[in-house]
Write a protein that holds these residues in place. Sequence first.
Motif, PDB file in Angstrom:
ATOM      1  N   HIS A 191       0.753  -1.214   0.172  1.00  0.00           N
ATOM      2  CA  HIS A 191       0.167   0.066  -0.129  1.00  0.00           C
ATOM      3  C   HIS A 191       0.888   1.222   0.120  1.00  0.00           C
ATOM      4  O   HIS A 191       0.565   2.230  -0.560  1.00  0.00           O
ATOM      5  CB  HIS A 191      -0.957  -0.199   1.244  1.00  0.00           C
ATOM      6  N   ILE A 192       2.014   1.223   0.555  1.00  0.00           N
ATOM      7  CA  ILE A 192       2.864   2.336   0.818  1.00  0.00           C
ATOM      8  C   ILE A 192       3.628   2.711  -0.414  1.00  0.00           C
ATOM      9  O   ILE A 192       3.609   3.770  -1.198  1.00  0.00           O
ATOM     10  CB  ILE A 192       4.039   2.264   1.767  1.00  0.00           C
ATOM     11  N   SER A 193       3.867   1.647  -1.425  1.00  0.00           N
ATOM     12  CA  SER A 193       4.439   1.804  -2.554  1.00  0.00           C
ATOM     13  C   SER A 193       3.310   2.170  -3.576  1.00  0.00           C
ATOM     14  O   SER A 193       3.731   3.005  -4.263  1.00  0.00           O
ATOM     15  CB  SER A 193       4.815   0.242  -3.205  1.00  0.00           C
ATOM     16  N   GLU A 194       2.071   1.801  -3.562  1.00  0.00           N
ATOM     17  CA  GLU A 194       1.212   2.334  -4.327  1.00  0.00           C
ATOM     18  C   GLU A 194       1.027   3.872  -4.167  1.00  0.00           C
ATOM     19  O   GLU A 194       0.836   4.680  -5.152  1.00  0.00           O
ATOM     20  CB  GLU A 194      -0.155   1.489  -4.136  1.00  0.00           C
ATOM     21  N   ALA A 195       1.000   4.238  -2.912  1.00  0.00           N
ATOM     22  CA  ALA A 195       0.846   5.731  -2.301  1.00  0.00           C
ATOM     23  C   ALA A 195       2.029   6.555  -3.029  1.00  0.00           C
ATOM     24  O   ALA A 195       1.592   7.680  -3.280  1.00  0.00           O
ATOM     25  CB  ALA A 195       0.682   5.828  -1.083  1.00  0.00           C
ATOM     26  N   ALA A 196       3.082   6.049  -3.170  1.00  0.00           N
ATOM     27  CA  ALA A 196       4.348   6.783  -3.310  1.00  0.00           C
ATOM     28  C   ALA A 196       4.182   7.008  -5.036  1.00  0.00           C
ATOM     29  O   ALA A 196       4.497   8.025  -5.467  1.00  0.00           O
ATOM     30  CB  ALA A 196       5.530   6.031  -3.058  1.00  0.00           C
ATOM     31  N   LYS A 197       3.684   6.067  -5.709  1.00  0.00           N
ATOM     32  CA  LYS A 197       3.494   6.242  -7.254  1.00  0.00           C
ATOM     33  C   LYS A 197       2.298   7.168  -7.589  1.00  0.00           C
ATOM     34  O   LYS A 197       2.659   7.885  -8.382  1.00  0.00           O
ATOM     35  CB  LYS A 197       2.958   4.631  -7.750  1.00  0.00           C
ATOM     36  N   GLU A 198       1.290   7.408  -6.705  1.00  0.00           N
ATOM     37  CA  GLU A 198       0.485   8.608  -6.886  1.00  0.00           C
ATOM     38  C   GLU A 198       0.919   9.801  -6.322  1.00  0.00           C
ATOM     39  O   GLU A 198       0.074  10.834  -6.739  1.00  0.00           O
ATOM     40  CB  GLU A 198      -1.078   8.170  -6.027  1.00  0.00           C
ATOM     41  N   SER A 199       2.018   9.823  -5.642  1.00  0.00           N
ATOM     42  CA  SER A 199       2.458  11.217  -5.189  1.00  0.00           C
ATOM     43  C   SER A 199       3.104  11.843  -6.273  1.00  0.00           C
ATOM     44  O   SER A 199       3.625  11.221  -7.158  1.00  0.00           O
ATOM     45  CB  SER A 199       3.291  10.854  -3.848  1.00  0.00           C
ATOM     46  N   GLU A 200       3.751  13.036  -5.715  1.00  0.00           N
ATOM     47  CA  GLU A 200       4.678  13.913  -6.637  1.00  0.00           C
ATOM     48  C   GLU A 200       6.309  13.623  -6.287  1.00  0.00           C
ATOM     49  O   GLU A 200       6.665  14.579  -6.360  1.00  0.00           O
ATOM     50  CB  GLU A 200       4.459  15.385  -6.551  1.00  0.00           C
ATOM     51  N   LEU A 201       6.497  12.515  -5.727  1.00  0.00           N
ATOM     52  CA  LEU A 201       7.749  12.141  -5.017  1.00  0.00           C
ATOM     53  C   LEU A 201       8.822  12.303  -6.468  1.00  0.00           C
ATOM     54  O   LEU A 201       9.880  12.788  -6.212  1.00  0.00           O
ATOM     55  CB  LEU A 201       7.850  10.826  -4.444  1.00  0.00           C
ATOM     56  N   THR A 202       8.675  11.537  -7.480  1.00  0.00           N
ATOM     57  CA  THR A 202       9.535  11.481  -8.598  1.00  0.00           C
ATOM     58  C   THR A 202       9.604  12.864  -9.299  1.00  0.00           C
ATOM     59  O   THR A 202      10.631  13.303  -9.565  1.00  0.00           O
ATOM     60  CB  THR A 202       9.115  10.530  -9.590  1.00  0.00           C
TER      61      THR A 202
END
Length: 234
Positions: A191-202
């Motif tokens: 779930h944390i990985s999926e949330a990171a993909k939807e964030s503006e982290l990259t």
Amino acid sequence: MTSSDVTTEPAPYGDGKRNARPSRGRLKVLGIGAAVLVLLFADSRIALLPGLDDLFGEDTHDRSGPAVLKSIQDMSAYEAASGNFQVVVDLEEDAKFLPDAVRGTRTLFVGAGTVGASVDLGKVTGNGVVVNEDRTTADLRLPHAVLGEPALDPDRSYAVSKQRGLLDRLGDLFSDNPGSEQAVNKLAAQHISEAAKESELTARAEKNTAAMLKGLLGSLGFERVTVRYGDDPE
């Protein structure tokens, strides 16, 4: 023999008035009932006497062996951003034909961890860096930032509650079940990985990398530095 004489005969074996010993079936039923009572009250805390926890306290001894270095890997990626995430995992495992009170588990787990975003500078090709003759301008083309694997923080991750059926409690008495903890940890990381993909982290990582390179090359005398990623237009 006179009329006053009385003849006493022993009562036949198996007379209903004679007390019979408890059967083995009754003993098994009583034993199972006692085990159920123990399981029901096993998780409850007994605080009838002051200082009882100190009397039956536990000492922790770390007898682990030294850590062994397995391999070393050179890193060329610049980790430019990191995000902190938290997720509440509600994992329920039920049996098809048994009620939850008999067979089944439900775990409420709070998972906290970090995900890093980095730009691999080692993948910059030869034509990815263009410098003019005066060494005053530089055009850089870098690969897009990528997300790393989520890392759960054990100090901030914890189980809120865990409900188990009777058969699961009986099974825990005879064997450990590390797979249960592994399941919630794996689900939290997912779930944390999926949330990171939807964030503006990259996007943040690419912005920070560009700022770092412009500052570095500016200190070397470059007046104009342009940073592009992937197939971004000129």
